[in-house]
Design an enzyme around this catalytic site. Structure first.
Site, short mmCIF file in Angstrom:
data_model
loop_
_atom_site.label_atom_id
_atom_site.label_comp_id
_atom_site.label_asym_id
_atom_site.label_seq_id
_atom_site.Cartn_x
_atom_site.Cartn_y
_atom_site.Cartn_z
N GLY A 25 -4.90 -4.91 -1.71
CA GLY A 25 -4.96 -3.96 -2.82
C GLY A 25 -5.60 -4.56 -4.06
N PHE A 26 -5.64 -3.76 -5.09
CA PHE A 26 -6.28 -4.18 -6.35
C PHE A 26 -5.64 -5.47 -6.90
CE2 PHE A 26 -5.26 -3.38 -10.97
CZ PHE A 26 -6.33 -4.13 -11.46
N TYR A 35 9.15 7.14 -8.04
CA TYR A 35 8.55 5.80 -7.99
C TYR A 35 9.45 4.77 -8.69
CZ TYR A 35 5.24 2.01 -8.81
OH TYR A 35 4.62 0.78 -8.85
#
Ligand code: UDP
Length: 331
Positions: free
Chosen positions: A19-20, A158
């Site tokens: 991922g980033f 989240y």
């Protein structure tokens, strides 16, 4: 319990390493002489983020999910340090699929932490400034109350999924798991997804470079402590190397708190774009139950005192480097 004084020659498992942020952490660990295995299901991660390491004998990439307990059992036993980043992230992804967010973030973190617990492996769990929610106690410090909205607003799923991971880590630490929690604040930099699903930074840069209006939500006075990704991963590594950090939570974020409308103007200035800034209601984009967060900024005192970490990169410099990367991608 194994604590660490250096990362050199350590075998590190990075979940979500394609991922980033994960891929920048992988760069840093390999540069410092560690061995790195990435496990990533490539849902948000991209092999392109790690292409420059393929062929390096100290690096390997395993495609799979952190919810796969058999896979994680095999991987954890072979590593000395775990950096757990794998998660569904980004407001739009969370709103699109809160069920998957809860499943991956809760079940994945449970699997990783319970395997780490079996072997008492040094572990860093990545959490988020999102857990502070709507707290008005700015800047946010780690011992503050957390102020979340109602369960009818899916955004909070989240934060709840990340808090589950924090509580599990906190319950396992006194039982012998050497675990540290880091709360990231709005990381940005090269490799951000340009598809509009990630950070507002990527969205504004792409809009500026492609001649579209920059879509500032509401009045644009919301503030964030945008943190350049090199700082984010430096703080993450510092957490793994500190004995004092076991059983502790740290904010990893910039002390510079920027209004969204100022971010938009800075990106216009740095790109030289002729795009306009327009204001759109956030609820017209994210739905009638959407709750935005007005102010979010890190108190960096604990990370500075206990980890020796302070974010270094000013927003102008970080944005310039990020814009340059997006241009290299053909935007
Ligand atoms: N935002 C905006 N325009 C956009 C996308 C986001 O003004 O096109 C705002 C968003 O409403 C929030 C801030 O930028 O106030 C940061 O959004 P992001 O999704 O990057 O991260 P968050 O901090 O909300 O998780």
């Amino acid at each position: 319990m194994t604590l660490l004084s250096t990362i050199e020659n350590k075998r590190c498992l990075v979940t979500g390493g394609a991922g980033f942020i994960g891929s920048h952490l992988v760069d840093r660990l390999l540069n410092q002489g560690a061995g790195v295995t990435v496990v990533d299901d490539l849902s948000l991660g991209r092999t392109a983020n790690l292409a420059h390491h393929l062929g390096n004998p100290r690096f390997s990439l395993v495609t799979g999910s952190v919810t796969d307990s058999r896979l994680l059992a095999d991987l954890v036993v072979e590593h000395q340090v775990i950096f757990h980043l794998a998660a569904v992230v980004g407001v739009k992804h969370v709103l699109d699929d809160p069920l998957n967010t809860l499943h991956v973030n809760v079940e994945g973190t449970r699997v990783v932490l319970m395997e780490a617990f079996k072997h008492q492996t040094r572990t860093v769990v990545v959490s988020s400034s999102e857990v502070y929610g709507k707290s008005r106690h700015i800047p946010f410090s780690e011992s503050d109350d957390l102020v979340l909205g109602p369960s009818s607003a899916p955004r909070w799923s989240y934060a709840v999924s990340k808090l589950y991971g924090e509580h599990l880590a906190m319950a396992l630490a006194p039982q012998g798991l050497p675990v540290t929690i880091v709360r990231y604040f709005n990381a940005y930099g090269p490799r951000l997804a340009g598809d509009g699903y990630g950070s507002v930074v990527a969205k504004f840069i792409v809009q500026a470079l492609t001649g579209q209006p920059l879509t500032v939500h509401d009045d644009g006075c919301q503030k964030r402590g945008f943190t350049y990704v090199a700082d984010t991963v430096a703080g993450t590594q510092a957490a793994a190397l500190s004995d004092r950090a076991v059983g502790r939570v740290y904010n990893i974020g910039s002390q510079e708190h920027v209004r969204i409308v100022d971010l938009a103007q800075t990106i216009l200035d740095l790109t030289g774009s002729k795009s306009k800034i327009i204001h759109v209601p956030a609820r017209s984009v994210f739905g009638p139950n959407f709750e935005d967060i007005n102010l979010r900024g890190a108190d960096g005192t604990r990370a500075s005192q206990e980890l020796g970490f302070t974010a270094q990169i000013p927003i102008h410099q970080g944005l310039a480097q990020t814009i340059s990367w997006f241009k290299d991608q053909g935007y």
